[in-house]
Design a protein around this motif. Structure first.
Motif, short mmCIF file in Angstrom:
data_model
loop_
_atom_site.label_atom_id
_atom_site.label_comp_id
_atom_site.label_asym_id
_atom_site.label_seq_id
_atom_site.Cartn_x
_atom_site.Cartn_y
_atom_site.Cartn_z
N SER A 1 -0.20 7.02 -7.71
CA SER A 1 1.19 7.36 -8.07
C SER A 1 2.15 6.42 -7.37
CB SER A 1 1.53 8.79 -7.66
OG SER A 1 0.76 9.71 -8.38
N ALA A 2 3.26 6.16 -8.05
CA ALA A 2 4.38 5.44 -7.48
C ALA A 2 5.61 6.32 -7.64
CB ALA A 2 4.61 4.11 -8.20
N VAL A 3 6.37 6.45 -6.56
CA VAL A 3 7.63 7.20 -6.58
C VAL A 3 8.74 6.22 -6.22
CG1 VAL A 3 8.96 9.11 -5.60
CG2 VAL A 3 6.48 9.33 -5.91
N LEU A 4 9.76 6.16 -7.05
CA LEU A 4 10.90 5.29 -6.79
C LEU A 4 11.77 5.94 -5.72
CD1 LEU A 4 12.47 2.76 -7.64
CD2 LEU A 4 13.47 4.09 -9.48
N VAL A 5 11.88 5.28 -4.57
CA VAL A 5 12.61 5.88 -3.45
C VAL A 5 13.95 5.22 -3.16
CG1 VAL A 5 10.56 6.86 -2.34
CG2 VAL A 5 11.32 4.57 -1.69
N ARG A 6 14.13 3.97 -3.63
CA ARG A 6 15.44 3.33 -3.43
C ARG A 6 15.69 2.34 -4.55
NH1 ARG A 6 15.27 0.46 1.41
NH2 ARG A 6 15.49 -1.52 0.37
N VAL A 7 16.90 2.38 -5.10
CA VAL A 7 17.29 1.49 -6.20
C VAL A 7 18.38 0.56 -5.69
CG1 VAL A 7 18.29 1.37 -8.52
CG2 VAL A 7 16.73 3.26 -7.92
N GLY A 8 18.08 -0.73 -5.69
CA GLY A 8 19.08 -1.74 -5.35
C GLY A 8 19.57 -2.42 -6.63
N THR A 9 20.35 -3.46 -6.47
CA THR A 9 20.85 -4.19 -7.63
C THR A 9 19.70 -4.74 -8.46
OG1 THR A 9 22.81 -4.78 -6.39
CG2 THR A 9 22.36 -6.07 -8.37
N ARG A 10 18.75 -5.41 -7.79
CA ARG A 10 17.58 -5.94 -8.48
C ARG A 10 16.27 -5.47 -7.86
NH1 ARG A 10 17.11 -11.71 -8.33
NH2 ARG A 10 15.37 -11.27 -9.71
N SER A 11 16.32 -4.86 -6.71
CA SER A 11 15.10 -4.43 -6.03
C SER A 11 14.88 -2.93 -6.21
CB SER A 11 15.16 -4.77 -4.54
OG SER A 11 16.18 -4.03 -3.91
N VAL B 1 12.38 0.04 -4.29
CA VAL B 1 11.40 0.38 -3.26
C VAL B 1 10.59 1.57 -3.76
CG1 VAL B 1 11.05 1.14 -0.88
CG2 VAL B 1 12.86 -0.51 -1.41
N LEU B 2 9.26 1.42 -3.69
CA LEU B 2 8.34 2.43 -4.20
C LEU B 2 7.42 2.92 -3.09
CD1 LEU B 2 7.22 0.44 -7.38
CD2 LEU B 2 9.00 2.18 -7.26
N ASP B 3 7.16 4.22 -3.09
CA ASP B 3 6.11 4.79 -2.23
C ASP B 3 4.90 5.01 -3.11
OD1 ASP B 3 7.50 4.83 0.16
OD2 ASP B 3 8.09 6.94 -0.02
N PHE B 4 3.73 4.59 -2.63
CA PHE B 4 2.48 4.69 -3.38
C PHE B 4 1.52 5.63 -2.67
CE2 PHE B 4 4.12 0.42 -4.16
CZ PHE B 4 4.08 0.35 -5.55
N VAL C 1 9.56 -4.07 -5.43
CA VAL C 1 9.47 -4.86 -6.65
C VAL C 1 10.87 -5.35 -6.99
CG1 VAL C 1 7.45 -3.66 -7.58
CG2 VAL C 1 9.72 -2.82 -8.13
N VAL C 2 10.94 -6.45 -7.73
CA VAL C 2 12.23 -6.95 -8.19
C VAL C 2 12.21 -7.07 -9.70
CG1 VAL C 2 12.83 -8.15 -6.06
CG2 VAL C 2 11.53 -9.35 -7.81
#
Length: 132
Positions: free
Chosen positions: A76-86, A88-91, A124-125
């Motif tokens: 599983s991947a959980v999206l934990v932070r949304v930046g402009t282009r980045s 951050v995922l917790d796996f 990821v970007v």
């Protein structure tokens, strides 16, 4: 426009064939699980941003329990932070079924509680969105 939102989750399940055993005891190398994390990250980027994105880095990887051929692994991947282009995922990779060759050649069982095998945090970007 990006559909990325914190808390969004993607989950895959995969049977680990015996052809992927790399070490004694039918152990599978850790890089195999990191490849599966890449797969859930790709789907996350597609769902959130309409692009496959690119994996930039891991900031943490913890190998907590063995992964063996004959396992069914849930990643599983959980999206934990949304930046402009980045993003951050917790796996997390969990063993949900395990082969039991000592009980017979094709014996296996669904585990009553998943075994957390690998955890990680990665970035990821995705491409910048162009305004029409």
């Amino acid at each position: 426009m990006s559909g990325a939102r914190e808390g969004m989750t993607v989950t895959h399940r995969r049977y680990i064939p015996y052809s992927h055993a790399h070490y004694a005891g039918d152990l599978v190398d850790g890089a195999y699980v990191l490849g599966l994390f890449g797969d859930v990250a790709t789907e996350m980027c597609v769902r959130a941003d309409g692009d496959e994105g690119l994996f930039a880095s891991y900031s943490d990887v913890q190998f907590r329990a063995p992964v063996r051929a004959g396992d069914v692994l849930e990643t599983s991947a959980v999206l934990v932070r949304v930046g402009t282009r980045s993003r951050v995922l917790d796996f997390e990779a969990r063993v949900v079924c395990r082969g039991r060759p000592e009980a017979g050649e094709s014996a296996a069982e669904a585990l009553p509680e998943p075994i957390v095998a690998v955890t990680a945090t990665g970035t990821v970007v995705v491409p910048a969105r162009q305004n029409p």
